[in-house]
Scaffold this active site. Structure first.
Site, PDB file in Angstrom:
ATOM      1  N   ASN B  30      -4.641 -31.258 -33.402  1.00  0.00           N
ATOM      2  CA  ASN B  30      -3.796 -30.233 -32.781  1.00  0.00           C
ATOM      3  C   ASN B  30      -4.511 -29.731 -31.540  1.00  0.00           C
ATOM      4  OD1 ASN B  30      -2.937 -27.374 -32.219  1.00  0.00           O
ATOM      5  ND2 ASN B  30      -1.478 -27.840 -33.850  1.00  0.00           N
ATOM      6  N   THR B  53       2.031 -30.891 -33.331  1.00  0.00           N
ATOM      7  CA  THR B  53       2.373 -29.656 -32.636  1.00  0.00           C
ATOM      8  C   THR B  53       3.030 -28.744 -33.659  1.00  0.00           C
ATOM      9  OG1 THR B  53       3.516 -28.631 -30.773  1.00  0.00           O
ATOM     10  CG2 THR B  53       4.501 -30.649 -31.613  1.00  0.00           C
ATOM     11  N   GLU B  54       2.555 -27.485 -33.719  1.00  0.00           N
ATOM     12  CA  GLU B  54       2.879 -26.644 -34.875  1.00  0.00           C
ATOM     13  C   GLU B  54       4.349 -26.268 -34.966  1.00  0.00           C
ATOM     14  OE1 GLU B  54       0.486 -25.960 -32.609  1.00  0.00           O
ATOM     15  OE2 GLU B  54       0.413 -23.823 -32.100  1.00  0.00           O
ATOM     16  N   ASN B  55       5.113 -26.493 -33.897  1.00  0.00           N
ATOM     17  CA  ASN B  55       6.542 -26.220 -33.983  1.00  0.00           C
ATOM     18  C   ASN B  55       7.323 -27.378 -34.600  1.00  0.00           C
ATOM     19  OD1 ASN B  55       5.725 -27.398 -31.474  1.00  0.00           O
ATOM     20  ND2 ASN B  55       7.825 -27.236 -30.786  1.00  0.00           N
ATOM     21  N   SER B  95       4.938 -27.499 -41.478  1.00  0.00           N
ATOM     22  CA  SER B  95       4.009 -27.666 -40.366  1.00  0.00           C
ATOM     23  C   SER B  95       2.735 -26.853 -40.594  1.00  0.00           C
ATOM     24  CB  SER B  95       4.680 -27.230 -39.066  1.00  0.00           C
ATOM     25  OG  SER B  95       3.827 -27.513 -37.978  1.00  0.00           O
TER      26      SER B  95
END
Lengths: 240, 217
Positions: B30, B53-55, B95
């Protein structure tokens, strides 16, 4: 007979009341149910507590709801975006409350709300100012913070495809908070780009099973919120 | 306080290249917003890295080319991106289960300050007029197996970013493993800082003079 598809935004938002807790899907503009939010601006209900990752951009969508003084408090992880103008002004004037929550904790609190879990412990925010007043407990020689679940009266969610039972598919990273917000609401209101016949969504591919969805509104040409923001449009109750 | 010059040491692209060399084949990574994003351009040939990607995406590809932007395909910095063949989309709780459950190998973050003990401050300067915003930073630092920081060694005004104790609000305590700056690569071990590599032309004495925290050779 089950058919969750409603004909109008008015019907979709029926029963929404002053002081309700409303979850709104989206990560910035991606996945934000703009048409449902604008319908909520038209309804003019007040004193809402809004749960959403951000606090709106420009003067449309969530920012329009805040600008119309309908939001008393926002629970979010990142209220500051590049084109966020409305929230900062109201926040500095003390006209809106903010509960700042780390993004993963926010997601898990929503998930827990939908899963019947009242609270949970997490390492996130240990030794930071965001956990100062929270209950702590040691597990495995490490400190954890107690976090409480969040439930909503209504969740407003955007998806790509729905059937009459409320089974949902999303589009790419517009999925984000949608599935967990569907789970955490008493009444889940979904705007979808397309309604298909039952059976057209492969059961193996269903992302949100229909049990978590109450009402579906087809919005076949949803506005691209990032464009509305870029064009500096303002929602004032009239269609663009 | 210290001297600050962009003409000595590495430039930030070279620093990003140094970080990339330390990312192993097969790693789930990340990258934070801003300078950390440069790292993706320098992964050595023959290594495959999967970007999270955390979204809600594993298998983030390059930034979308002009005219091919999709408003529903963005990264954590809300930039338009692409997805690689073999990518996966998922919701936010999944996520952050990847992050908080210890499944992501490496996270590269920017910093306002890093302390001798590896404490990180990167979300707030504590300015009462600023709008507080935290995003996923506090989740990343406690959940990801290895936290690397990439940053200019000093602030624009020449103040040391590598400090005895962070004065800004913490993102996490004792979380940083390694710091990559335009002057040096520094390891954090047992709450002490050890020089791993000095940039060309940077001496230990120069570095110590320009660093508030105590450095060890």
């Amino acid at each position: 007979m089950i058919d969750k598809v409603v004909k109008s935004a008015k019907e979709a938002l029926a029963g929404i009341f002053d002081g309700a807790t409303v979850m709104i899907s989206g990560f910035g503009e991606a996945g934000s149910p703009v048409e449902l939010i604008h319908a909520l601006v038209d309804r003019d209900v007040k004193n809402l507590t809004v749960v959403s990752n951000n606090a709106g951009s420009g003067h449309v969508g969530l920012a329009a709801l805040i600008e119309n003084r309908q939001v008393k408090k926002i629970i979010c992880s990142f209220p500051r975006t590049a084109i966020s103008v409305v929230f900062p002004e109201l926040y500095r004037n003390g006209e809106i409350d903010l509960e700042l929550v780390p993004q993963g904790t926010l997601a898990e609190r929503i998930r827990a709300g939908g899963a019947g879990i009242p609270a949970f412990y997490t390492r996130t925010s240990v030794n930071t100012s965001l956990s100062e007043k929270k209950e702590k407990r040691i597990f495995d020689k490490k400190e954890f913070v107690l976090e409480h679940a969040i439930k909503s009266d209504f969740s407003l969610v955007k998806c790509a495809v729905a059937d009459k039972y409320g089974n949902l598919l999303y589009n790419k990273t517009a999925r984000n908070f949608g599935p967990i917000m569907c789970m955490a609401a008493k009444t889940t209101i979904v705007q979808t780009k397309k309604v298909v016949k039952a059976g057209e969504i492969n059961p193996e591919h269903v992302v949100t099973p229909g049990i978590f969805v109450s009402r579906i509104l087809e919005v076949s040409h949803p506005a691209d919120e990032s464009k509305l923001v870029a064009e500096n449009l303002k929602y004032d109750g009239i269609k663009f | 306080m210290g001297l600050n010059s962009d003409n000595i040491g590495w430039n930030m692209n070279e620093v990003a290249q140094k970080v990339a060399l330390d990312i192993h084949d097969g790693a789930y990574v990340n990258l934070g917003i801003g300078i950390p994003e440069l790292v993706a351009d320098y992964i050595p040939r023959g290594r495959e890295v999967i970007y999270h990607t955390e979204n809600g995406l594993l298998g983030m590809g390059k930034i979308a080319s002009r005219g091919k932007e999709d408003p529903e395909l963005v990264n954590a910095g809300k930039k338009y991106i692409t997805a690689i063949p073999g990518a996966a989309y998922f919701h936010h709780a999944d996520s952050f289960s990847m992050i908080r459950g210890g499944h992501i190998d490496i996270c590269v973050l920017g910093a306002y300050q890093v302390s001798e003990a590896g404490d990180l401050a990167n979300w707030s300067t504590g300015d009462p007029d600023a709008i507080p915003a935290v995003g996923g930073a506090m989740d990343l630092v406690v959940g990801v197996k290895t936290i690397y920081v990439i940053t200019k060694h000093n602030t624009k005004s020449g103040t040391s970013k590598i400090v005895k104790k962070c004065s800004y609000p913490l993102t996490g305590k004792n979380v940083v493993s390694r710091i990559y700056t335009n002057y040096a690569i520094i390891d954090v071990k047992d709450k002490k800082l050890f020089i791993r590599e000095l940039a060309p032309g940077i001496s230990f004495d120069f570095l110590q003079k320009n660093t508030e925290a105590k450095l060890n050779q």
